[in-house]
Design a protein around this motif. Structure first.
Motif, PDB file in Angstrom:
ATOM      1  N   ASP A 111       0.748  -1.256   0.290  1.00 24.94           N
ATOM      2  CA  ASP A 111       0.127  -0.243  -0.246  1.00 24.94           C
ATOM      3  C   ASP A 111       0.695   1.102  -0.176  1.00 24.94           C
ATOM      4  O   ASP A 111       2.739   1.433   0.500  1.00 24.94           O
ATOM      5  N   PHE A 112       0.605   2.246  -0.841  1.00 26.80           N
ATOM      6  CA  PHE A 112       1.104   3.242  -0.763  1.00 26.80           C
ATOM      7  C   PHE A 112       1.707   3.997   0.147  1.00 26.80           C
ATOM      8  O   PHE A 112       2.550   4.995   0.602  1.00 26.80           O
TER       9      PHE A 112
ATOM     10  N   ASP B 297      -1.542   8.207  -9.942  1.00 23.10           N
ATOM     11  CA  ASP B 297      -2.628   7.365 -11.425  1.00 23.10           C
ATOM     12  C   ASP B 297      -3.332   6.751 -10.575  1.00 23.10           C
ATOM     13  O   ASP B 297      -3.251   5.539 -10.625  1.00 23.10           O
TER      14      ASP B 297
ATOM     15  N   TRP C   2     -12.763   5.686  -3.677  1.00 27.71           N
ATOM     16  CA  TRP C   2     -10.716   5.298  -3.680  1.00 27.71           C
ATOM     17  C   TRP C   2     -10.255   6.426  -3.284  1.00 27.71           C
ATOM     18  O   TRP C   2     -10.073   6.429  -1.903  1.00 27.71           O
TER      19      TRP C   2
ATOM     20  N   GLN D 239      -1.931   3.161 -19.031  1.00 29.99           N
ATOM     21  CA  GLN D 239      -1.646   4.306 -19.652  1.00 29.99           C
ATOM     22  C   GLN D 239      -0.581   3.958 -20.691  1.00 29.99           C
ATOM     23  O   GLN D 239       0.989   2.851 -19.640  1.00 29.99           O
TER      24      GLN D 239
ATOM     25  N   THR E  66       1.370  -0.679 -13.214  1.00 30.42           N
ATOM     26  CA  THR E  66       1.570  -2.046 -14.466  1.00 30.42           C
ATOM     27  C   THR E  66       3.324  -1.485 -14.439  1.00 30.42           C
ATOM     28  O   THR E  66       3.845  -1.584 -15.250  1.00 30.42           O
TER      29      THR E  66
ATOM     30  N   THR F 237       4.479   1.835 -15.985  1.00 29.54           N
ATOM     31  CA  THR F 237       4.277   2.498 -17.112  1.00 29.54           C
ATOM     32  C   THR F 237       5.845   4.086 -16.338  1.00 29.54           C
ATOM     33  O   THR F 237       6.577   4.050 -17.246  1.00 29.54           O
TER      34      THR F 237
ATOM     35  N   GLU G  10       2.851  -0.610  -5.225  1.00 35.71           N
ATOM     36  CA  GLU G  10       1.710  -1.319  -6.348  1.00 35.71           C
ATOM     37  C   GLU G  10       0.804  -2.026  -5.191  1.00 35.71           C
ATOM     38  O   GLU G  10       1.771  -3.629  -5.167  1.00 35.71           O
TER      39      GLU G  10
HETATM   40  C1  LIG Z   1      -4.904   3.312 -12.759  1.00 34.21           C
HETATM   41  S1  LIG Z   1      -4.393   2.234 -12.185  1.00 34.21           S
HETATM   42  C2  LIG Z   1      -2.486   2.409 -12.170  1.00 34.21           C
HETATM   43  C3  LIG Z   1      -2.000   2.398 -13.238  1.00 34.21           C
HETATM   44  C4  LIG Z   1      -0.413   3.298 -14.168  1.00 34.21           C
HETATM   45  N1  LIG Z   1      -0.740   4.088 -14.548  1.00 34.21           N
HETATM   46  C5  LIG Z   1      -0.244   1.619 -15.170  1.00 34.21           C
HETATM   47  O1  LIG Z   1       0.218   1.979 -16.580  1.00 34.21           O
HETATM   48  O2  LIG Z   1       0.019   0.914 -15.399  1.00 34.21           O
HETATM   49  C6  LIG Z   1      -3.972   2.302  -9.931  1.00 34.21           C
HETATM   50  C7  LIG Z   1      -3.334   1.297  -9.383  1.00 34.21           C
HETATM   51  O3  LIG Z   1      -3.178   1.822  -8.073  1.00 34.21           O
HETATM   52  C8  LIG Z   1      -3.320   0.421  -7.464  1.00 34.21           C
HETATM   53  N2  LIG Z   1      -3.670   0.521  -6.037  1.00 34.21           N
HETATM   54  C9  LIG Z   1      -5.143   1.093  -5.220  1.00 34.21           C
HETATM   55  N3  LIG Z   1      -5.046   1.307  -3.685  1.00 34.21           N
HETATM   56  C10 LIG Z   1      -4.099   1.713  -3.347  1.00 34.21           C
HETATM   57  C11 LIG Z   1      -3.480   2.261  -2.263  1.00 34.21           C
HETATM   58  N4  LIG Z   1      -3.229   1.995  -1.304  1.00 34.21           N
HETATM   59  N5  LIG Z   1      -1.563   1.130  -2.784  1.00 34.21           N
HETATM   60  C12 LIG Z   1      -1.449   0.996  -3.802  1.00 34.21           C
HETATM   61  N6  LIG Z   1      -1.548   1.052  -4.961  1.00 34.21           N
HETATM   62  C13 LIG Z   1      -3.559   0.958  -5.419  1.00 34.21           C
HETATM   63  C14 LIG Z   1      -4.551  -0.530  -7.939  1.00 34.21           C
HETATM   64  O4  LIG Z   1      -3.957  -1.707  -7.614  1.00 34.21           O
HETATM   65  C15 LIG Z   1      -3.865  -0.597  -9.408  1.00 34.21           C
HETATM   66  O5  LIG Z   1      -3.314  -1.348 -10.676  1.00 34.21           O
END
Ligand SMILES: C[S@@+](CC[C@H](N)C(=O)[O-])C[C@H]1O[C@@H](n2cnc3c(N)ncnc32)[C@H](O)[C@@H]1O
Length: 733
Positions: A274-275, A295, A302, A412, A438, A440, A458
């Motif tokens: 988690d971030f 992103d 969320w 993205q 992923t 990016t 992630e």
């Molecule tokens: C919109 S996607 C990002 C896509 C990225 N820009 C790419 O090109 O692959 C958002 C990502 O945030 C992750 N996510 C959601 N909550 C999170 C958290 N609390 N901490 C870390 N990652 C999280 C999700 O699993 C998801 O893979």
């Protein structure tokens, strides 16, 4: 000892063994019976309430007013006490705490009691447990009983205590762990079993045994010596090659995760967390981050859950002149986004990405157009602006490729990240992605280089693995990161009619490439092995530029190949390519997709060598393959000079030119064009330079796309054919 506890000695009549002959005479003689020891007598009588001690050490669980107790009260009221209480002369009840309570409850003052005398402490407890085993105890009571026994006698084995209490040894082991952790029970290094034998408290672990038939034992000996048996599951006593290779990968990953970030030329690190844990995991210092580029999942839920924590991160870890940028998406949560981030950050503006390939705009009540995706930018301090001179902004609109979605709906395109990060960050900056998806952003930063660092978190493990493998692949510029791809249906196995009239069944075409595995560590390597020439009657000569020298080295090796099954499979594959190329391609494509999935799961890049012993210009024969698998690092050696010098070769296909006794001029052209040439030397050591170019040791690994260029890749002649070569193919120094 009291009567009830005495064990009868077996009578002669019941004795299972007849007496031995030499004993028989002795037995016939009249023997005077041994003098009976005077034994204290138990007494049964009634005692008044005052007889019982105030402290009852053998009462191990509290009183219950449950149905069982109520029924006992009814029974006592109706029939009186059927069994007397069992007590010690000191007034300690061994059996009958509930019965005494029932009698008191009914107003009795005199209780029938059996007083047992002469019992040791052990025997008293044995009596207590014996009584309890006839009762239906609740789990809580068993727990109390087990705990009491552990406190009293920590050296008794778990099984013995379990038997006393009427539970299983695992339950007692659990109580013991808890009591040891709280310090109530000392840790002992031995235990006493029911039969009185003393055992060590923990069974000595058997050390893992390396399987004797391992193929690469010497190569893995080093890793093996570092495997910690304590970390292996108990069932893993015999290790296989695969276990050791896994351990080596794990070691490498741990070393990578714990190594300090390297600033040159660019570094990217993604964490599966988690971030909120990112700062700790990546050892970030407050005020150290120059740019948060992220992103978020596009939902207001969320944001509600995480928005505050995002802002807290930005305030603590962004440098004073740091910026915060996030994709917004066409979702109706802009007011929430502005409200949450705007509380502590300063909104600076919006960047727009246009996707030209989107067929048409789509208008919704809450969404405007699918052709564009926005990025919103905030700064930590109010003075920060988009400074065109400083950051090189010329426009706030970027027109790029369509979103390339493969593993993740949210991925993205990497091109736009490269575009914006080049403008929003400076060389050497630390960029953080809180929702890395992923990866990016990490790929973009690696492409940008110039000492930039990227750290991402992630939370989803599967997505994290994809990010890790994408970043590790470090694909060169121009390679799209992902394309839309639907899962392939597995093609049926191919049945190939062989030249000798038999049928060969091909389940797969690619094999795990084991050549030079050591250098390939950290990658998953696959290879396609066809026949090098029209060997075995396949009808295809796949090495058009073969010379006498390389033929002698390679074909002679093929002709002498000792494994008939491997040879048959090679011929069958080549025949399939010649006779049914569609089936052949379907099989290769499916297997590559499976391998990519496997590589993503392991978090390593996939490498594929299509010409293990052939020299097919695959980029001309099958150009779509490279576009369809953009993340696979295809690599080969070739003697086609035009293949090496071609400028339109797919960016994910690396070729190293191969020297022969006839192509020195071509070798020099290739080197002058800044590419590499592989040269076979007779024996070790290979020289440091050759033709004025540095020589790389090509026997260390097969990851040619990592080699600097221009350079010579030196390998040492292998096989009798090559070692005896007189054509000039093998170089003598
Ligand atoms: C919109 S996607 C990002 C896509 C990225 N820009 C790419 O090109 O692959 C958002 C990502 O945030 C992750 N996510 C959601 N909550 C999170 C958290 N609390 N901490 C870390 N990652 C999280 C999700 O699993 C998801 O893979």
């Amino acid at each position: 000892m009291h009567r009830l506890a005495t064990t009868k000695s077996p009578s002669r009549r019941n004795s299972p063994e007849p007496p031995a002959k030499d004993q028989a005479d002795t037995l016939r003689k009249p023997v005077s019976p041994p003098e009976p020891k005077p034994r204290p007598e138990n007494r049964r009588n009634t005692r008044s309430r005052s007889f019982f001690a105030a402290e009852q050490p053998f009462k191990v669980y509290p009183d219950r007013d449950d149905e069982e107790y109520q029924s006992l009260c009814r029974q006592v009221a109706e029939h009186g006490l059927l069994r007397p209480l069992v007590c010690t002369p000191e007034g300690h009840i061994l059996s009958g705490h509930r019965r005494r309570r029932a009698l008191e409850h009914l107003g009795s003052t005199d209780y029938p009691v059996e007083i047992v005398v002469g019992l040791s402490e052990e025997q008293k407890w044995a009596r207590v447990h014996l009584e309890n085993r006839h009762r239906s105890l609740s789990t809580a009571e068993k727990q109390q009983l087990g705990r009491a026994e552990l406190l009293r006698n920590p050296n008794l084995s778990d099984r013995s205590i379990a038997d006393l209490v009427g539970t299983c040894k695992e339950t007692i082991a659990n109580y013991r762990r808890a009591l040891e952790a709280s310090g109530e029970v000392p840790r002992t290094d031995h235990r006493v079993a029911r039969n009185g034998q003393v055992h060590p408290a923990t069974k000595p672990r058997r050390l893992p045994v390396y399987h004797t038939r391992l193929n690469h034992a010497p190569r893995h000996a080093d890793t093996l010596s570092r495997i910690d048996p304590e970390k292996l599951p108990a069932s893993k006593i015999i290790l296989t090659n695969r276990d050791v290779v896994r351990a080596a990968h794990q070691e490498r990953r741990e070393a990578l995760a714990n190594s300090p970030l390297v600033r040159q030329p660019a570094d990217a690190r993604v964490y599966n967390c988690d971030f909120r844990s990112l700062a700790v995991r990546a050892k970030l210092q407050p005020g150290q981050v120059n740019l948060v580029w992220t992103d978020f999942p596009w939902s207001s839920e969320w944001l509600k859950k995480n928005g505050e924590a995002v802002v807290d991160f930005a305030i603590e870890y962004l440098a004073e002149d740091g910026a915060f940028a996030t994709y917004y998406g066409n979702c109706p949560w802009l007011p929430e986004l502005m409200a949450v981030l705007g509380k502590s950050l300063h909104y600076r503006g919006m960047l727009i990405n246009l996707n030209q390939s989107q067929k048409k705009d789509q208008f919704f009540i809450t969404k405007i157009a699918r052709k564009s995706r926005q990025i919103f930018v905030w700064s930590k301090s109010p003075g920060w602006t988009f400074d065109p001179n400083d950051l090189g902004f010329t426009t706030d609109v970027y027109t790029g490729d369509p979103a390339e979605k493969e593993a993740h709906d949210w991925a993205q395109p990497v091109g736009e990240s490269v575009h914006w990060l080049a403008r929003l960050s400076r060389p050497g900056d630390l960029i953080v992605d809180l929702c890395a998806g992923t990866g990016t952003g990490g790929v973009a930063v690696r492409r940008l280089g110039e000492g930039r660092l990227w750290v991402g978190s992630e939370v989803e493990e599967k997505t994290f693995r994809i990010a890790r493998s994408k970043i590790a692949a470090g694909l060169p510029d121009g390679v799209p990161m992902a394309v839309a791809r639907t899962p392939r249906r597995p093609p049926s196995p191919a049945l190939v009619q062989m030249p000798d009239g038999s049928t060969h069944r091909l389940e797969t075409l690619l094999s795990n490439a084991n050549y030079k595995q050591v250098k390939g560590q950290g990658y998953l390597s696959m290879g396609l092995t066809l026949t090098p020439r029209d060997s075995g009657g396949s009808g295809l000569h796949l090495c058009r530029h073969a010379t006498a020298g390389c033929g002698a080295a390679c074909f002679a090796g093929w002709d002498r190949l000792n494994w008939p099954n491997a040879k048959r499979a090679m011929i069958a594959r080549t025949l399939l390519l010649a006779r049914d190329p569609d089936h052949f391609r379907a099989m290769v494509a499916y297997e590559l997709q499976q391998a990519q999935q496997q590589a993503d799961e392991r978090g390593v890049p996939l490498v594929c060598r299509l010409n293990v012993v052939s020299d097919v210009p695959w980029e001309r024969e099958w150009p779509e393959l490279f576009a369809e698998y953009p993340r696979v690092r295809f690599m080969d050696y070739t003697k086609h000079v035009d293949r090496v010098l071609a400028t339109d070769r797919p960016a994910n296909y690396h070729l190293t030119f191969s020297r022969s006794e006839q192509n020195e001029a071509d070798c020099r052209r290739v080197l002058e064009a800044g590419r590499n040439v592989v040269v076979v030397f007779r024996r070790k050591p290979i020289p440091e330079t050759y033709w004025g170019y540095p020589v790389i040791d090509g026997d260390k690994d097969d990851l040619r796309f990592l080699d600097p260029s221009p350079a010579i890749v030196g390998v040492v002649a292998k096989g009798a054919g090559a070692r005896r070569d007189k054509t000039g193919f093998v170089v003598d120094l």
